[in-house]
Design a protein around this motif. Structure first.
Motif, PDB file in Angstrom:
ATOM      1  N   THR A  44     -25.882 -11.080  19.980  1.00 51.14           N
ATOM      2  CA  THR A  44     -24.791 -10.314  19.371  1.00 51.14           C
ATOM      3  C   THR A  44     -25.305  -9.575  18.150  1.00 51.14           C
ATOM      4  O   THR A  44     -25.729 -10.198  17.177  1.00 51.14           O
ATOM      5  CB  THR A  44     -23.639 -11.253  18.958  1.00 51.14           C
ATOM      6  OG1 THR A  44     -23.211 -11.984  20.093  1.00 51.14           O
ATOM      7  CG2 THR A  44     -22.473 -10.470  18.385  1.00 51.14           C
ATOM      8  N   THR A  64     -19.722 -12.300  11.358  1.00 54.13           N
ATOM      9  CA  THR A  64     -19.883 -11.019  12.055  1.00 54.13           C
ATOM     10  C   THR A  64     -19.392  -9.905  11.147  1.00 54.13           C
ATOM     11  O   THR A  64     -18.549 -10.125  10.272  1.00 54.13           O
ATOM     12  CB  THR A  64     -19.095 -10.991  13.384  1.00 54.13           C
ATOM     13  OG1 THR A  64     -17.715 -11.256  13.120  1.00 54.13           O
ATOM     14  CG2 THR A  64     -19.629 -12.021  14.360  1.00 54.13           C
ATOM     15  N   PRO A  69     -17.356  -8.033  17.424  1.00 54.94           N
ATOM     16  CA  PRO A  69     -18.380  -8.949  17.962  1.00 54.94           C
ATOM     17  C   PRO A  69     -17.851 -10.366  18.183  1.00 54.94           C
ATOM     18  O   PRO A  69     -18.222 -11.025  19.153  1.00 54.94           O
ATOM     19  CB  PRO A  69     -19.475  -8.944  16.905  1.00 54.94           C
ATOM     20  CG  PRO A  69     -19.268  -7.712  16.103  1.00 54.94           C
ATOM     21  CD  PRO A  69     -17.798  -7.442  16.158  1.00 54.94           C
ATOM     22  N   MET A  73     -17.835 -12.574  21.662  1.00 54.85           N
ATOM     23  CA  MET A  73     -18.367 -13.933  21.785  1.00 54.85           C
ATOM     24  C   MET A  73     -17.309 -14.893  22.333  1.00 54.85           C
ATOM     25  O   MET A  73     -17.616 -15.788  23.128  1.00 54.85           O
ATOM     26  CB  MET A  73     -18.898 -14.421  20.432  1.00 54.85           C
ATOM     27  CG  MET A  73     -20.198 -13.761  20.033  1.00 54.85           C
ATOM     28  SD  MET A  73     -20.941 -14.484  18.555  1.00 54.85           S
ATOM     29  CE  MET A  73     -19.813 -13.954  17.283  1.00 54.85           C
TER      30      MET A  73
END
Length: 109
Positions: A44, A64, A69, A73
């Motif tokens: 990521t 993040t 992101p 995930m």
């Protein structure tokens, strides 16, 4: 009477099989789960992770740059992996003023 015995036998067999069923995650240890989460973070962009061990209790901090992101995930199974950890596990998500997101996974044994 024959039908009753057949139904009773089916119920006994069904209950016995349920008791001895093998949970699919029973053979996965916590280290492997942390490795899977670590690999997810590595794939990521703009995500960072730190792990702290407090005598058995583990804290994983994931940061993040934005919520996108983290959403990816989660779609890829982040919460599923967290739920597979032994002990009591909590996930805290904080939306920071700068647009970043801090996620903490706390595993208490």
């Amino acid at each position: 009477m024959k039908t009753f015995v057949s139904v009773l036998a089916f119920i006994i067999v069904f209950c016995t099989v349920s008791v001895f069923a093998h949970h699919p995650t029973a053979d996965i240890n916590d280290g492997e789960i942390y490795d899977m989460i670590d690999a997810m973070i590595a794939d990521t962009p703009h995500a960072e992770m730190t792990v702290d061990d407090f005598g058995g209790d583990m804290t994983m901090d994931i940061t993040t740059r934005s919520v996108t992101p983290l959403e990816r995930m989660i779609d890829d199974g982040l919460l599923t992996y967290a739920a597979m950890l032994d002990g009591e596990t909590t996930v805290t998500i904080v939306f920071n003023d700068d647009g970043s997101v801090s996620t903490t996974i706390l595993q208490e044994k």
